[in-house]
Design an enzyme around this catalytic site. Structure first.
Site, PDB file in Angstrom:
ATOM      1  N   ILE A  80       8.140 -21.749  12.185  1.00 27.58           N
ATOM      2  CA  ILE A  80       6.764 -22.235  12.064  1.00 27.58           C
ATOM      3  C   ILE A  80       6.673 -23.634  12.656  1.00 27.58           C
ATOM      4  O   ILE A  80       7.494 -24.507  12.342  1.00 27.58           O
ATOM      5  CB  ILE A  80       6.337 -22.264  10.587  1.00 27.58           C
ATOM      6  CG1 ILE A  80       6.412 -20.852   9.988  1.00 27.58           C
ATOM      7  CG2 ILE A  80       4.946 -22.850  10.422  1.00 27.58           C
ATOM      8  CD1 ILE A  80       6.338 -20.826   8.480  1.00 27.58           C
ATOM      9  N   ASP A 105      10.181 -23.577   7.461  1.00 25.56           N
ATOM     10  CA  ASP A 105      11.326 -23.522   8.366  1.00 25.56           C
ATOM     11  C   ASP A 105      10.809 -23.785   9.777  1.00 25.56           C
ATOM     12  O   ASP A 105      10.096 -22.954  10.351  1.00 25.56           O
ATOM     13  CB  ASP A 105      11.980 -22.139   8.257  1.00 25.56           C
ATOM     14  CG  ASP A 105      13.276 -22.038   9.043  1.00 25.56           C
ATOM     15  OD1 ASP A 105      13.465 -22.813   9.999  1.00 25.56           O
ATOM     16  OD2 ASP A 105      14.105 -21.164   8.702  1.00 25.56           O
ATOM     17  N   HIS A 106      11.198 -24.923  10.341  1.00 24.00           N
ATOM     18  CA  HIS A 106      10.644 -25.323  11.630  1.00 24.00           C
ATOM     19  C   HIS A 106      11.158 -24.460  12.781  1.00 24.00           C
ATOM     20  O   HIS A 106      10.621 -24.513  13.890  1.00 24.00           O
ATOM     21  CB  HIS A 106      10.978 -26.795  11.900  1.00 24.00           C
ATOM     22  CG  HIS A 106       9.992 -27.486  12.787  1.00 24.00           C
ATOM     23  ND1 HIS A 106       8.865 -26.872  13.287  1.00 24.00           N
ATOM     24  CD2 HIS A 106       9.965 -28.743  13.280  1.00 24.00           C
ATOM     25  CE1 HIS A 106       8.187 -27.719  14.042  1.00 24.00           C
ATOM     26  NE2 HIS A 106       8.834 -28.865  14.061  1.00 24.00           N
ATOM     27  N   ARG A 107      12.185 -23.649  12.540  1.00 28.56           N
ATOM     28  CA  ARG A 107      12.638 -22.718  13.574  1.00 28.56           C
ATOM     29  C   ARG A 107      11.633 -21.594  13.777  1.00 28.56           C
ATOM     30  O   ARG A 107      11.590 -20.977  14.848  1.00 28.56           O
ATOM     31  CB  ARG A 107      13.997 -22.116  13.185  1.00 28.56           C
ATOM     32  CG  ARG A 107      15.135 -23.113  13.069  1.00 28.56           C
ATOM     33  CD  ARG A 107      16.379 -22.445  12.502  1.00 28.56           C
ATOM     34  NE  ARG A 107      16.151 -21.936  11.147  1.00 28.56           N
ATOM     35  CZ  ARG A 107      17.059 -21.245  10.454  1.00 28.56           C
ATOM     36  NH1 ARG A 107      18.244 -20.983  10.999  1.00 28.56           N
ATOM     37  NH2 ARG A 107      16.790 -20.830   9.236  1.00 28.56           N
ATOM     38  N   PRO A 156      15.914 -26.310   8.867  1.00 31.77           N
ATOM     39  CA  PRO A 156      15.239 -27.565   9.256  1.00 31.77           C
ATOM     40  C   PRO A 156      13.874 -27.651   8.591  1.00 31.77           C
ATOM     41  O   PRO A 156      12.911 -27.036   9.038  1.00 31.77           O
ATOM     42  CB  PRO A 156      15.135 -27.456  10.782  1.00 31.77           C
ATOM     43  CG  PRO A 156      15.170 -25.988  11.066  1.00 31.77           C
ATOM     44  CD  PRO A 156      16.000 -25.355   9.989  1.00 31.77           C
TER      45      PRO A 156
END
Length: 472
Positions: A448, A444-446, A266
């Protein structure tokens, strides 16, 4: 007649005693330079061993199951003239040849072939016959676009634990036949899928009464995913002259990686800018001094970016990490290796500068120059492109104001840099001309969140504004 020469395993980084899972050529085959000879598979990667030169295969020195390390002899190849072209260039005429339209059959369609081993052409032709369902000599008119059923896409099918276990050669073979590897049971070690498994799947599909090999994939996806139409098939030659140009080997490999990374990570991109007016003045001054003394290397802005990024990775260890395949554990790295995107005639590659925190800007500049030259010459080895913690993609020498770089898995962030420009900046009393460098940080929004990414770019801008902060 030239004497047969040894084709050996090249530099494969830190790997040793890697098992052979496929032998891609046979005695008597004519191979070209960079064509795959065998496939090796370690616990972390699958890689092909290419031919260092073209010629005729006289002897195969390995078999499936053997364990090889760097320098091991794979085959004996007798050089044969100027056949050292790349595989993509080996058959331009064949690649450019457009498929002929189907001719009306004079008799009822033949049953699906049943030999023990089908050729790709036989399988494709049989699929075409079965899928069309034609039983007379007259070809059926094409269906209108609106009647094409959508293909359902389920995001869960691209998660790491669902990705089928197969070598690049088998994946290409399956794509050419329209086979969804998720539907194929692997018969080799650890459930790996072989060419024979794909062929057996196609035979079973053909014998099952008209379902194409790709049909089970759409059915298995269920109704919970996104409905996507099949990739459009267009005869472009109807609209004007065309030329078919195969992708380079690097483009094919990087394309598959980029598609996977974009689908599974993501992405979010944080945009910012850094005032590099003073840094650019320092860079120009140092280069002039080096030119006069005829010593040292030419400093680039990339070298400063790499050094500054290492300082930020120390401050924000979450950026210097990797998420495991299950998405449950984060590995925080205690070393600082930074990759940079290098533009080559064959496509983009990412060489890695190791232990950046222990090197000065001059050393980094010299190393980036050497690796960039190796990349352009096509001489980068696996060891030159592995072990990265963070990547930088710099388009400053070309142009643009911002872009969204794709995270280079298993890393969790990548910095994009665009062309710097003079802009007016308010200093509290008046506008001053300052040189601003656009920054584009994809992450990577998972792992950060947005606030952490904003702090990272803000602090990076401060360091680039005053490189003395690196010493703190």
């Amino acid at each position: 007649m030239a004497q047969a020469q040894e084709a050996r395993v090249p530099d494969i980084g830190d790997y040793s005693d890697v098992p052979v899972i496929e032998v891609l050529v046979s005695v008597g085959d004519t191979v070209v330079k960079d064509q795959g000879l065998i496939t090796l598979e370690s616990d972390k990667a699958t890689l092909e061993v290419p031919a260092a030169f073209g010629g005729v295969v006289k002897e195969i020195k390995v078999k499936v199951g053997d364990s090889l390390s760097e320098g091991a002899v794979v085959a004996l190849i007798e050089p044969a003239g100027e056949v050292a072209a790349s595989p993509a260039e080996a058959k331009p005429a064949e690649a450019a040849k457009a498929p002929e339209p189907a001719k009306p059959a004079a008799a009822p369609a033949e049953p699906a072939p049943t030999p023990d081993k089908l050729t790709q052409r036989e399988i494709a032709l049989s699929q075409s016959r079965t899928a069309s369902g034609a039983t007379s000599g007259q070809a059926e008119p094409p269906s209108p676009p609106t009647s094409t059923p959508p293909v359902t896409f389920d995001a869960s099918r691209v998660m790491p634990d669902k990705v089928p276990h197969a070598s690049p050669v088998v994946r290409l073979f399956a794509r050419e036949l329209g086979v969804d590897l998720l539907q194929v049971a692997g018969s080799a070690r650890k459930g790996r899928i072989t060419k024979e498994d794909v062929q057996a799947f196609v035979k079973k599909a053909l014998a099952g009464g008209g379902a194409t090999a790709a049909a089970p994939a759409a059915a298995a996806a269920g109704g919970n995913g996104l409905s996507l139409l099949p990739w459009p098939k267009v005869d472009f030659s109807k609209f004007g002259p065309t030329e078919v140009k195969p992708l380079s080997r690097i483009q094919k490999i990087s394309g598959a990686n980029l598609a996977r990374n974009w689908a599974m990570i993501p992405h979010v991109t944080q945009f910012d800018s850094a005032d590099i007016t003073d840094l650019e003045d320092l860079r120009v001054l140092l280069n002039k001094e080096a030119e006069k003394s005829k010593s040292g290397v030419k400093l680039t802005m990339l070298a400063f970016l790499i050094k500054a990024s290492a300082a930020l990775l120390k401050k924000y260890p979450t950026f210097n990490a990797s998420l495991d395949a299950a998405g449950e554990n984060l590995t925080l790295k205690q070393y600082f290796n930074i990759g940079f995107a290098a533009d080559t005639p064959s496509g983009l590659v990412v060489p890695v500068i190791r232990d950046v925190d222990k090197k000065g800007v001059n050393d980094i500049a010299a190393e980036t120059g050497e690796l960039a030259k190796k990349a352009r010459d096509g001489k980068l080895g696996p060891a030159d492109m592995t072990g990265g913690c963070f990547s930088i993609s710099s388009l400053g020498g070309i142009g643009g104001t911002a872009f969204t770089p794709i995270v280079n898995a298993p890393e969790v962030a990548i910095l994009g840099v665009s062309k710097s420009s003079i802009q007016p900046v308010w200093d509290g009393k008046a506008f001053q001309p300052r040189l601003l460098l656009p920054l584009s940080l994809s992450y990577d929004h998972r792992v950060i969140d947005g606030a952490l990414a904003a702090r990272f770019t803000a602090d990076l801008a401060k360091v680039l504004g005053d490189m003395r902060r690196v010493l703190l």
